[in-house]
Each structure stands twice: as structure tokens, then as C-alpha cells.
Design a protein around this motif. Structure first.
Motif, mmCIF file in Angstrom:
data_model
loop_
_atom_site.group_PDB
_atom_site.id
_atom_site.type_symbol
_atom_site.label_atom_id
_atom_site.label_comp_id
_atom_site.label_asym_id
_atom_site.label_seq_id
_atom_site.Cartn_x
_atom_site.Cartn_y
_atom_site.Cartn_z
ATOM 1 N N ALA A 1 0.834 -1.210 0.000
ATOM 2 C CA ALA A 1 0.000 0.000 0.000
ATOM 3 C C ALA A 1 0.869 1.260 0.000
ATOM 4 C CB ALA A 1 -0.940 -0.002 1.200
ATOM 5 N N LEU A 2 1.929 1.268 0.807
ATOM 6 C CA LEU A 2 2.778 2.452 0.861
ATOM 7 C C LEU A 2 3.577 2.601 -0.437
ATOM 8 C CD1 LEU A 2 3.551 4.894 2.515
ATOM 9 C CD2 LEU A 2 5.340 3.522 3.626
ATOM 10 N N ALA A 3 4.023 1.509 -1.028
ATOM 11 C CA ALA A 3 4.743 1.580 -2.310
ATOM 12 C C ALA A 3 3.857 2.194 -3.387
ATOM 13 C CB ALA A 3 5.219 0.191 -2.736
ATOM 14 N N LYS A 4 2.588 1.806 -3.420
ATOM 15 C CA LYS A 4 1.655 2.366 -4.411
ATOM 16 C C LYS A 4 1.444 3.860 -4.164
ATOM 17 C CE LYS A 4 -0.771 -1.931 -5.445
ATOM 18 N NZ LYS A 4 -2.029 -2.688 -5.307
ATOM 19 N N PHE A 5 1.311 4.251 -2.897
ATOM 20 C CA PHE A 5 1.169 5.670 -2.583
ATOM 21 C C PHE A 5 2.421 6.437 -3.015
ATOM 22 C CE2 PHE A 5 2.025 9.369 -0.049
ATOM 23 C CZ PHE A 5 0.849 10.081 -0.194
ATOM 24 N N ILE A 6 3.598 5.886 -2.708
ATOM 25 C CA ILE A 6 4.868 6.538 -3.054
ATOM 26 C C ILE A 6 4.984 6.725 -4.565
ATOM 27 C CG2 ILE A 6 7.376 6.168 -3.102
ATOM 28 C CD1 ILE A 6 7.020 4.896 -0.247
#
Length: 116
Positions: free
Chosen positions: A103-108
Motif C-alpha cells: 500500500a505504501l509503495a503504491k502511494f509513493i
């Protein structure tokens, strides 16, 4: 904690964040490796390097990521020199990759697109 990340709360007594299982690795991990995230050889983590036009853009990007990371209580390992930002994601609570990292990789990735 409420909302989408409630299941990942790290409050005392909260359920431990589970590592990605084999099926999640083949589907969820593929989604971020297609955008340039790479598995690290020496640990269960993903890594990506981002390049910006200058330090101001790099810092602006890091600020967006920092605000989101703090909100979801999942913080990246990162390193910045001028226009370059290196980010490593792994969930320390489970000793490897979890849905929090995906989830954080996609946000980044989305935060970086603002500067393209």
C-alpha cells in the motif's frame, strides 16, 4: 485506529501484521515490481530509487510520503542526496513484507508522479 489500516494497528495487544503469503506475493508484489520496485537480496524488503529535478522536488516528495507514512503508522527507510531518494520498505513487526508495504509503495509511486 479506524479506517482502511485498522487491521494493521500496532497498539499493544493488537494483532500482529501478517507477512505476505505466496498468493499475495505473486499478485500484490507483482503490481509494484512492475513499477520498478525490486526485492532486496539480503532481506524480505523492496527498494526503489527516485530521481527528481532538484533538491526542492526531492524534499517535497519526501514530505508527502512522510505525512502519509505517519498517518498510516508505517515508516520507510530512506536516504536522500540532493535530487535522489532511495526508499526501502519492510514491515518490522512481521520481519518481512506485508500489505502495508504494498500500500505504501503504491502511494509513493503516485506521489512521485506529481513531479514528472
Amino acid at each position: 485506529s479506524s479506517g482502511i489500516n485498522a487491521e494493521w494497528s500496532l497498539r499493544p495487544g493488537a494483532a500482529k501484521v501478517p507477512k505476505l503469503d505466496d498468493e499475495q506475493r505473486s499478485v500484490d508484489l507483482a503490481a509494484v515490481t512492475e513499477t520498478g520496485w525490486k526485492l532486496q537480496d539480503d532481506r524480505d524488503a523492496i527498494h526503489k530509487e527516485f530521481l527528481f529535478r532538484d533538491f526542492n522536488e526531492a524534499f517535497g516528495f519526501m514530505t508527502r510520503v512522510a505525512l502519509r507514512a505517519d498517518k498510516v503508522d508505517h515508516h520507510p527507510e530512506w536516504f536522500n542526496v540532493y535530487n535522489k531518494v532511495n526508499i526501502t520498505l519492510s514491515t518490522h513487526d512481521c520481519g518481512g513484507l506485508s500489505k502495508k508495504d504494498i500500500a505504501l509503495a503504491k502511494f509513493i509511486d503516485g506521489a512521485a508522479k506529481v513531479f514528472e
